[in-house]
Scaffold this motif. Structure first.
Motif, PDB file in Angstrom:
ATOM      1  N   LEU A 201       0.634  -1.394  -0.344  1.00 36.09           N
ATOM      2  CA  LEU A 201       0.207   0.307  -0.277  1.00 36.09           C
ATOM      3  C   LEU A 201       1.126   1.211  -0.213  1.00 36.09           C
ATOM      4  CD1 LEU A 201      -2.665  -0.887   3.067  1.00 36.09           C
ATOM      5  CD2 LEU A 201      -3.328  -0.548   0.500  1.00 36.09           C
ATOM      6  N   PHE A 202       1.689   1.841   0.675  1.00 38.07           N
ATOM      7  CA  PHE A 202       2.731   2.532   0.731  1.00 38.07           C
ATOM      8  C   PHE A 202       3.847   2.293   0.655  1.00 38.07           C
ATOM      9  CE2 PHE A 202      -0.592   2.208   4.230  1.00 38.07           C
ATOM     10  CZ  PHE A 202      -1.572   2.988   4.168  1.00 38.07           C
ATOM     11  N   ALA A 203       4.956   1.413   0.137  1.00 37.32           N
ATOM     12  CA  ALA A 203       5.897   2.026   0.047  1.00 37.32           C
ATOM     13  C   ALA A 203       6.420   2.477  -1.529  1.00 37.32           C
ATOM     14  CB  ALA A 203       7.023   0.194  -0.374  1.00 37.32           C
ATOM     15  N   TRP A 204       7.227   3.342  -1.765  1.00 39.67           N
ATOM     16  CA  TRP A 204       7.921   3.738  -2.417  1.00 39.67           C
ATOM     17  C   TRP A 204       8.647   3.091  -3.410  1.00 39.67           C
ATOM     18  CZ3 TRP A 204       5.890   8.593  -3.901  1.00 39.67           C
ATOM     19  CH2 TRP A 204       5.298   8.972  -3.008  1.00 39.67           C
ATOM     20  N   GLU A 205       9.284   2.187  -3.157  1.00 38.82           N
ATOM     21  CA  GLU A 205      10.273   1.229  -3.898  1.00 38.82           C
ATOM     22  C   GLU A 205       8.779  -0.569  -3.464  1.00 38.82           C
ATOM     23  OE1 GLU A 205      11.928   1.150  -6.340  1.00 38.82           O
ATOM     24  OE2 GLU A 205      11.349   3.648  -6.284  1.00 38.82           O
ATOM     25  N   GLY A 206       8.229  -0.563  -3.874  1.00 40.53           N
ATOM     26  CA  GLY A 206       7.807  -2.474  -3.091  1.00 40.53           C
ATOM     27  C   GLY A 206       8.490  -3.060  -3.753  1.00 40.53           C
ATOM     28  N   LEU A 207       8.016  -4.565  -3.935  1.00 42.49           N
ATOM     29  CA  LEU A 207       8.270  -5.341  -3.914  1.00 42.49           C
ATOM     30  C   LEU A 207       8.760  -5.338  -5.692  1.00 42.49           C
ATOM     31  CD1 LEU A 207       5.098  -8.147  -2.749  1.00 42.49           C
ATOM     32  CD2 LEU A 207       7.612  -7.462  -2.043  1.00 42.49           C
ATOM     33  N   GLY A 208      10.168  -6.200  -6.190  1.00 42.83           N
ATOM     34  CA  GLY A 208      10.220  -5.938  -7.483  1.00 42.83           C
ATOM     35  C   GLY A 208      10.939  -5.053  -7.629  1.00 42.83           C
ATOM     36  N   GLY A 209      10.749  -3.400  -6.831  1.00 46.15           N
ATOM     37  CA  GLY A 209      10.980  -2.284  -7.731  1.00 46.15           C
ATOM     38  C   GLY A 209       9.608  -1.559  -7.948  1.00 46.15           C
ATOM     39  N   THR A 210       8.667  -2.279  -7.638  1.00 45.78           N
ATOM     40  CA  THR A 210       7.137  -1.603  -7.678  1.00 45.78           C
ATOM     41  C   THR A 210       6.892  -0.494  -6.778  1.00 45.78           C
ATOM     42  OG1 THR A 210       6.884  -3.259  -9.614  1.00 45.78           O
ATOM     43  CG2 THR A 210       5.091  -1.793  -9.043  1.00 45.78           C
ATOM     44  N   PRO A 211       6.784   0.108  -6.881  1.00 49.15           N
ATOM     45  CA  PRO A 211       6.063   1.144  -5.971  1.00 49.15           C
ATOM     46  C   PRO A 211       4.561   0.445  -5.384  1.00 49.15           C
ATOM     47  CG  PRO A 211       6.670   3.105  -7.888  1.00 49.15           C
ATOM     48  CD  PRO A 211       6.750   1.563  -8.121  1.00 49.15           C
ATOM     49  N   GLY A 212       4.290   0.958  -4.093  1.00 48.05           N
ATOM     50  CA  GLY A 212       3.199   0.806  -3.321  1.00 48.05           C
ATOM     51  C   GLY A 212       1.784   1.853  -4.401  1.00 48.05           C
TER      52      GLY A 212
END
Length: 489
Positions: A201-212
């Motif tokens: 929901l909130f990560a700027w750089e989520g799983l695999g570099g994809t933002p939330g």
């Protein structure tokens, strides 16, 4: 001499957490629960010494969210050995091969000792192939050279670390069960899945570099990220299945709503106290009577099958094509492909994902996954109810012991049992099948943070039950007489 007499000296000496004597105050229970949770997060960040971090791959893959733990950490195995040992005990108990009476204190000790012994066995059966077979937990040759123990010595060191982690999580679960609120297994699942949800929901750089989700939509609305017009097929697909993640958000919210609603649907059997006039209550038989915890057993069984497939693929150079063909560690054909659960939209949307499998193969795989989850969910729900003292006979005895009775019926456990048999078996099967259907549906549509459907179901249901248990504990704390009436001390 039976097996109980032979194994008793070993099983009764298995180390265990001492049960509290008398009532544990609610604040102390919360303290123990919070302490174990902090320790769990700390241990998931303790990386294995001697591990070559550059070439490792997570053997559990998408099953990681329900098996807890963390790849490459001391809690590499997570709750996998505990769950697998529970499956074995459930099957042995369901077939009446153990001959243990859980109402007998001596047999209770033997059962708990047997469970711990099986967990240790499962730690060895799971951990040894991870370290010594394939490339799942590769040892760092440089560490072996610096310590003068060679590559085999580093591998042994890796196994000892993950074995210690498996034992630690076993006793952490026992501490929460005896001294805290809820169960440790449920707490660890909530912790792992919540991390993924918050990141999704909130990560700027989520799983695999994809933002939330929210950073992505902030970028879309401010023009920092371009997206095709929603009036086109490409733009609509991007909003629903791509960067917009709208379908994942709808699925996540829908699962939350359905589980909370299903938890509130119940048949309430009226009760009255046999000696205290005016004291009344109700025994709720919920739609999801066995909870969603039996789903852990079904998914863990599937995880173990896939675990065996990857081990065979990495060690058997001439593995038959009908048994399994692999690409990048994932089955693409053969028996292990058909037995692999649907984990993402790309596993079945062949017209969008461009999968190598033929449509008829995907249909068979989806059908098998539905069959395993629905039928397996119902079967394991029955086993769960019978082995955890939630069946008609055990429930009737509990009501009898508490001094309660069903108005209009004789105060007799056999009479109460017959009333319970009208509801509990049917609701158990329906609830188990429903949870299996929801889990597959959530996986097929996708969720926020790439949380598995089963993991999301478990998190919502366990959190809801934890809330109910906390409310009950607070009520008992405010009214000690109620605690004495219901056997709280």
């Amino acid at each position: 001499m039976g097996w109980k007499e032979t194994a008793e000296p070993v099983l009764t000496r298995m180390p265990s957490v001492t049960r509290p004597e008398g009532h544990v105050p609610f604040r102390r229970k919360l303290g123990w629960t919070a302490g174990v949770l902090v320790l769990y997060f700390f241990l998931t960040n303790v990386q294995l010494f001697g591990l070559d971090a550059g070439t490792q791959s997570d053997l559990f893959g998408r099953f990681r969210s329900i098996l807890a733990g963390s790849q490459g950490s001391i809690l590499q195995l997570g709750i996998g050995p505990i769950v697998t040992a529970s499956i074995v005990l459930q099957l042995l108990g369901g077939a009446d091969l153990l001959g243990l009476d859980t109402d007998d204190p001596r047999d209770q000790v033997l059962y708990q000792g047997l469970q711990k012994l099986l967990v240790v066995v499962m730690i060895c059966l799971t951990g040894l192939p991870m370290v010594f077979a394939g490339n799942f937990l590769p040892a760092d040759p440089a560490v072996g050279q610096s310590l003068g123990i060679g590559l085999g010595g580093v591998q042994t060191l890796l196994f000892v670390q993950i074995a210690v982690g498996g034992i630690l999580i076993l006793f952490m679960d026992e501490i929460v069960s005896k001294w805290g609120v809820g169960s440790g297994v449920g707490l660890f699942i909530i912790a792992g899945v919540s991390q993924q949800l918050v990141g999704g929901l909130f990560a700027w750089e989520g799983l695999g570099g994809t933002p939330g989700f929210f950073p992505t939509w902030f970028a879309i609305l401010t023009g920092a990220q371009e997206i095709a017009s929603p009036l086109t097929a490409q733009g609509l697909q991007a909003l629903l299945l791509g960067q917009g993640q709208l379908l994942a958000l709808v699925t996540t919210v829908l699962i939350f709503a359905i589980v909370v609603y299903a938890e509130s649907v119940r048949v309430e059997i009226p009760l009255s106290h046999a000696r205290v006039k005016g004291a009344r209550g109700r025994f709720p038989v919920k739609l999801i009577y066995a909870s969603v915890l039996p789903m852990i057993l079904v998914r863990a069984l599937q995880a173990n099958i896939q675990f065996a497939g990857r081990i065979l693929n990495s060690t058997w150079s001439a593995m038959p094509a009908w048994l399994g063909q692999y690409s990048n560690g994932q089955p693409t054909a053969g028996l292990f492909y058909y037995l692999a659960p649907i984990q993402t939209r790309n596993d079945w949307m062949w017209w969008l994902a461009g999968t190598a499998a033929e449509p008829w193969q995907i249909v068979i795989r989806v059908g098998l996954d539905l069959f395993i989850m629905v039928i397996g969910g119902a079967i394991f729900a029955i086993f769960w109810v019978e082995t955890t003292g939630m069946g008609p006979e055990a429930t009737a005895q509990q009501i009898q012991n508490s001094g309660m009775q069903i108005p209009g019926f004789r105060r007799n456990p056999q009479v109460i049992e017959k009333v319970m048999e009208r509801y509990i078996p049917q609701v158990t099967v329906i609830g188990g099948a429903l949870v299996g259907l929801l889990a597959v549906g959530a996986n097929m549509l996708g969720t926020i943070g790439q949380v598995s459907g089963t993991g999301l179901l478990l998190t919502v249901s366990i959190t809801y039950k934890l809330y109910e248990e906390i409310a009950e504990e607070q009520l008992m704390e405010m009214h000690p007489v109620m605690r004495q009436m219901f056997g709280g001390e």
